[in-house]
Each structure stands twice: as C-alpha cells, then as structure tokens.
Scaffold this motif. Structure first.
Motif: not given
Length: 183
Positions: A171-178
């Motif tokens: 979730a953190a990796d996806k949010l970082t990209a988002d």
C-alpha cells in the motif's frame, strides 16, 4: 480496518498533522483527529483552524491501533501538559502499539522516559530533548514501536512510513507512486 489517532493541541504544526491524516485515509486507514481541548475546533501554529473528529475522552475510551503526535509550538508543549494524554501514550508504548511523533513532539517521548536506548530523531537543535535516546539525523527513525521524524519537510516520508506500518508495504509503495513522490 485499522484506526489511528492524531492528537491536536492549540499551536500544532499543520503539515505534520494533515499529511499523515490524508495519506492514511487514502489507503483506507481510519485516521482521526483528536482534540485534547474543550472544542473540536483547534488552531494550528499558523492560525489555520481544523475540526477534530472526536474529543480526547472518546479516544481514551476506544483505543486505536496507534497514535501520532504532531509537533509545532506551542502545540507540543500543550500535548505534554495533558496528563490524560501522557498516560495514554505510556499505555500504547507498554502495549507495543506504534507511538509516532514528529518535529518537536519526540521530546514528549523523552520526557516520558520512553526513548532509553532507542534511535530517534527530532527537530534540528532539539536533540538534547531526546532523553535516553541515540540521536539520529535520519528523516524518519523506527525503533521498535517508536517512530520519530524531524519536521514539516519530512511529513511525507513520515506519513508514508505510517502507511507502511498500518496498511503494509504494498500500500505504501502504491501510494508513493500515486502521489508522485520520490524518496
């Protein structure tokens, strides 16, 4: 769904409260602002008024999965002066729940003797307030269930670390990209 309480006192640093609230909510964490005062309306250090979700008594009666202490002055000192909050912080620490503090707020953890032998960080120039800690200049430090960060400029990496802790690395990796953030 996990719940995280972010405690607000008059004079809190707005970026350090809003950024964790926003990023945690984006990944489905039930992040709530908690007023330690007599009103849900709480003024930040830069005269921006925020409306808390709940009062302290409700937060104390219904424990969350972790707590966040924004810094700012005099917000940090106002948090430290609240006996009920200090007792609650101590209980979260003893229960091994995440106790997260940014900017000047790690001084609260030092005053409560929760940093003995822990690596922690704080706003530059306040390292002597990390009583018992091994001071670090890292943007974010995680040592056991203590998470600390340096200031308004580190609010995003701090909040992303909280997302990782409460919602997982994916979730953190996806949010970082988002949010188009690069560490």
């Amino acid at each position: 769904m996990k719940t995280v309480y972010i405690f607000l006192a008059e004079g809190f640093e707005e970026m350090e409260a809003v950024t964790p609230l926003d990023l945690l909510r984006r990944v489905g964490v039930n992040a709530k602002f908690v007023s330690i005062g007599s009103s849900l309306q709480v003024n930040g250090a830069h005269n921006i008024c925020y409306t808390a979700d709940i009062f302290f008594d409700e937060a104390a009666a219904n424990k969350a999965h972790g707590i966040v202490l924004p810094g700012g002055m005099p917000g940090t000192l106002n948090l430290l002066a609240h006996q009920g909050l200090c007792s609650l912080i101590q209980s979260y620490y003893e229960e091994q729940k995440p106790v997260c503090a940014i900017c000047a707020a790690p001084l609260i953890l030092g005053e409560l003797n929760l940093l003995k032998g822990k690596v922690a960080t704080i706003y530059p120039g306040m390292e002597n307030k990390l009583i018992g800690a091994v001071p670090s200049k890292n943007q974010v430090c995680v040592d056991g269930n203590i998470i600390t960060s340096r200031g308004p400029g580190t609010a995003i990496p701090f909040a992303l670390k909280l997302v990782e802790i409460f919602a997982g690395k994916e979730a953190a990796d996806k949010l970082t990209a988002d949010i188009v953030y690069q560490i």
